[in-house]
Enzyme design. Sequence first.
Site, PDB file in Angstrom:
ATOM      1  CG  LEU A 106      -1.956  -1.110   1.302  1.00 42.25           C
ATOM      2  CD1 LEU A 106      -2.655  -1.105   2.656  1.00 42.25           C
ATOM      3  CD2 LEU A 106      -2.987  -0.953   0.179  1.00 42.25           C
ATOM      4  CG  ASP A 163       6.303   1.176  18.070  1.00 38.31           C
ATOM      5  OD1 ASP A 163       6.626   2.250  18.612  1.00 38.31           O
ATOM      6  OD2 ASP A 163       7.122   0.461  17.453  1.00 38.31           O
TER       7      ASP A 163
END
Length: 289
Positions: free
Chosen positions: A94, A195
């Site tokens: 992507l 994260d």
Amino acid sequence: MWASISEQLTQALGHAFPIKEKQAIDGGNISHVYRISNGLDSYVVKVNTRDFLPQYQAEEDSLTRLSHTHTIMVPKAIISGQTKSHAFIILEDLPSSPLQSESCSYQLGQQLAKLHQWGEQKQYGYDDDNFIGATPQPNVWTNKWHQFFAEQRIGWQLQLLKEKNMALVEIEAFVALIKERLSHHHPKPALLHGDLWRGNVGQTPSAPICYDPASYWGDRECDLAMTELFGEFPAAFYDGYHSIWPLDDGYWHRKAIYNLYHILNHCYLFGGDYLNHAIVLIDEITKSE
């Protein structure tokens, strides 16, 4: 290596995928990252040493879990595996650019809030331990948030640092302090990205996207705090989040505690200025009321 990767990807896809093109791309400082193509379709491959497979399996699990929420966009994990010499993970390709546009930033904020509202988990933790960067991250299911974060996040990192002869504080006393600071905070367990810094988000032509999660069920404020740690997200991101689920005032007192976890981890991995940053945060937390 590439012949084995092609063979395993072929098995995962159910049709032949000969690798006709391979290009190295930027992917951080942990793995070597490539874009591979059969001339028609393309995928992203992250490669590391053979013993890195558990990290890739954990990444695959977090990506799959996040995708099942249908809230934030993440690349689909196709397969993780090993060759004779390397471990790898193959992801949906992507192509994206850094998160910049107001519309994508606002949308990402809204999507993150919806992720944090998703699910009905009663405990804090995760089905398996995973990794924060290259560091093991314990996720033993725990009923009380202050116990989970103090012991399995702050205490864990301090112990790792002590084993590297970097004793920043008396561990038992500081863990007790963190428990006290969080003892009256009882957040709804939220599925976290885990994260969430600027390097792990971006935008495609149609929507924002997130990468490299280290998911677990915890306080949603942990994700928000990290967005302010290594370069704040665009203002529209926070507007989008607050439009769905505003933060309460106590967040500003807990933010330093939550970000200390990541600074301790960076201190463990990289040392340098992160040591000074950790000392500053520990001092701030110790002196705060």
